[in-house]
Design a protein around this motif. Sequence first.
Motif, short mmCIF file in Angstrom:
data_model
loop_
_atom_site.label_atom_id
_atom_site.label_comp_id
_atom_site.label_asym_id
_atom_site.label_seq_id
_atom_site.Cartn_x
_atom_site.Cartn_y
_atom_site.Cartn_z
N THR A 112 28.01 13.60 -72.74
CA THR A 112 27.05 13.73 -71.67
C THR A 112 28.05 14.42 -70.48
O THR A 112 27.32 16.45 -69.93
N TRP A 113 28.85 14.27 -70.24
CA TRP A 113 30.47 14.48 -69.44
C TRP A 113 30.68 16.31 -70.31
O TRP A 113 30.62 17.17 -69.20
N GLN A 114 31.55 16.24 -71.16
CA GLN A 114 31.31 17.83 -71.70
C GLN A 114 30.11 18.34 -71.87
O GLN A 114 30.30 19.54 -71.83
N LEU B 235 32.56 20.85 -59.11
CA LEU B 235 32.87 20.03 -59.94
C LEU B 235 33.28 18.82 -60.16
O LEU B 235 33.53 18.50 -60.78
N ALA B 236 34.05 18.50 -58.33
CA ALA B 236 34.69 17.66 -57.99
C ALA B 236 33.46 16.07 -58.98
O ALA B 236 34.62 15.34 -58.74
N ASN B 237 33.07 15.75 -58.54
CA ASN B 237 32.06 15.25 -58.99
C ASN B 237 32.50 14.20 -61.11
O ASN B 237 32.66 13.32 -60.92
N ASP B 238 32.10 15.80 -61.67
CA ASP B 238 32.31 15.55 -62.46
C ASP B 238 33.76 15.58 -62.89
O ASP B 238 33.39 14.48 -64.26
N LEU B 239 34.34 15.81 -62.55
CA LEU B 239 36.07 15.39 -62.72
C LEU B 239 36.18 13.84 -62.40
O LEU B 239 36.86 12.99 -63.49
N ALA B 240 36.23 13.39 -61.80
CA ALA B 240 35.96 12.31 -61.06
C ALA B 240 35.38 11.30 -62.39
O ALA B 240 35.74 10.56 -62.81
N VAL C 284 43.06 12.69 -68.60
CA VAL C 284 42.89 11.82 -67.29
C VAL C 284 43.64 12.35 -66.21
O VAL C 284 43.46 12.59 -65.50
N ALA C 285 44.94 12.16 -66.09
CA ALA C 285 45.64 12.86 -65.35
C ALA C 285 46.29 14.23 -65.18
O ALA C 285 45.91 15.00 -64.18
N ALA C 286 45.55 15.24 -66.05
CA ALA C 286 44.98 16.47 -65.79
C ALA C 286 43.87 16.87 -65.26
O ALA C 286 43.96 17.57 -64.35
N LEU C 287 42.68 15.59 -65.49
CA LEU C 287 41.79 16.21 -64.05
C LEU C 287 41.98 15.87 -62.74
O LEU C 287 41.34 16.01 -62.01
N ARG C 288 43.02 14.81 -63.03
CA ARG C 288 42.85 14.31 -61.31
C ARG C 288 43.72 15.53 -60.84
O ARG C 288 44.31 15.29 -59.03
#
Length: 674
Positions: free
Chosen positions: A97-99, A115-120, A145-149
């Motif tokens: 779903t996220w992808q 996309l802030a909520n999507d990244l979270a 995870v680190a990259a998304l943050r």
Amino acid sequence: MSGRIPIEDVSPSVSCGRYPAKAVVGELVPVSARAYREGHDALGCNVVWLGPDGRARPFTRMRPGEPGQDRWHTVIRPDAVGDWAFTVEAFSDPYLTWQNAVTKKIDAGQGPQELANDLAEGVRVLKAARKLVPAAEVARVRAAVAALRDDKLELPRRVAPALELAELLWDHPVRELVTTGEQYRIWVDRPRALFSAWYEFFPRSEGAIPATADVPARSGTFATAAERLPGVAAMGFDVLYLPPIHPIGRVNRKGPNNSLTAGPDDVGSPWAIGAAEGGHDAIHPDLGTPEDFRDFLAAAAEQGLEVALDLALQCAPDHPWVTEHPEWFTTRADGSIAYAENPPKKYQDIYPLNFDNDPEGIRAEVLRVVLHWVGEGVKIFRVDNPHTKPVDFWHWLIGEVKKVDPDVLFLAEAFTRPAMMHGLGKVGFTQSYTYFTWRTSPAEMREYCAELVAAADYMRPNFWPNTPDILHSSLQHGGPPMFKIRAVLAALLSPSWGMYAGFELFEHVARPGAEEYLDNEKYELRPRDWAGAQAQGRSLAPFITTLNRVRRDNPALHRLRNLVFHDIDNPALLCWSKHDPDTGNTVLVVCTFDSHTVQWGNTTLDMPALGMDWHDRFTVHDELTGASYDWGQHNAVRLDPYLQPAHVFTVRRPGATPPAPTTPASKDDTRWTS
């Protein structure tokens, strides 16, 4: 339908799950289901399956089928004989779903703030995934995870490590809202249940001496019959089926050609079971002793042959059961016991059992008899006329036998209505005789085989071109080429096939007006000069040997579900293929149904069914002649029934290793035997 996510139309399911589906060890079993959910969030499905030992097998994820149909598919491969169970699970897949959402939003030009909520949400999903992936992959997930943050990275670089986890999280998904469907069963047999080559002979005819004016008849024995075993094995058969080996009744014994009067030297029908010497658990004294039978089993095993016995639940009038248990039979108005009839046919030498009289007593005795022979080492039974006995009896008996020995197999000899034939398969029969003998045109054969493939979850066909009871008119009048044609069709359309002795000698003379042999071996001794026929070139044995060798060497021919027909513009020709995805092995066959004239045809092959693109060229190697050809989707073929009634091709794809040289089948003499 129940649960958070609907799961419907699960397959394989036999009679809504009332009976187990069928498979064999090592077979790829297709599993499918319809599952769907509300909204746009991604759905996933998987199969949970348990072996006979109760141990769960590896997680098997299902893939979506045709878009918009909500059908999910996978295959499972059982690795042990016994009772298996599987369940389809459906779940919400937050990673997919996220992808899907992130990819579409980035493609639409949305930035990090949008996309802030999507990244979270991606961080949440991947943190859950860390507990599910193999230990060696945890570092990759943490890096994603680190990259998304990391808001210092450009958006594509922030999401790329997470998107690259797609394959890993397909195999080890985060599952939410998991819904478990109903449990279904699959009975898994040993491989011979699906792939086998049967040969039938009467042991009393092997080494027999028919009566003359000066010499009384002398039956063959297990010892003389053992001399025939190397010849059967050399043709490539692996199951040797024997008609009943029990004492034969003397009361109402039939003479030659089913005549009502038997002379002193007439041996009677083996299916008229039972006499003073014993019944279904006894051996005819003319054949030998129990020790002789054990020696015969051992000799067959040394040749790679497994012996199948006939299970015919009927009695001669002098069978011990008739006097010990008269209640097991039907008494007519005049007080006599009813003999078997299939009007207008009459079988005065046989009393059928009445399963509604003392059913528990009959069940116990039949189970005792079957387990007696299982104890002697017999693991295959060809069951005579099972459609004349209650279906629930067979369901019970087969189940009870398999509790003792799950390797025991049962072949149903039921030439009857389709519903009954299919029903016997559903309740447990391992294999079934079929209408193959009476499908004599390509269109009829194609339609019938499609029906059998559709029933592959519970009914396994065994194709026989002839039996002691059946000599089809096509063999009576088709000439020797028809024997080759029917052998090719039987051996290469079905993973199991069989033939009755004499087929390889082109025996074709019928009793006038009947579809059965003149001087039928059911009622008299019929020794054959096997060696003489072979030496004089009057035997089809070399051709049969080649067919069985091709079957053995090509895994694609060991399966039923993979049968695919291809179009050909001549209605006298049939074209089909079988492909094995494990090995890449493919066999392609073109066969004529006309045993008298040369036929030409042009193929239009279903190339994806052969594992190729529509434009591919490939090499076909003819296993019957040793010749090779360059083929594509469209090809011209010429089949001469007297020289080559079929092409039996193994397919070599572009870049594949060339096939090993093949010794072509000998050109068998096409003269009739006398």
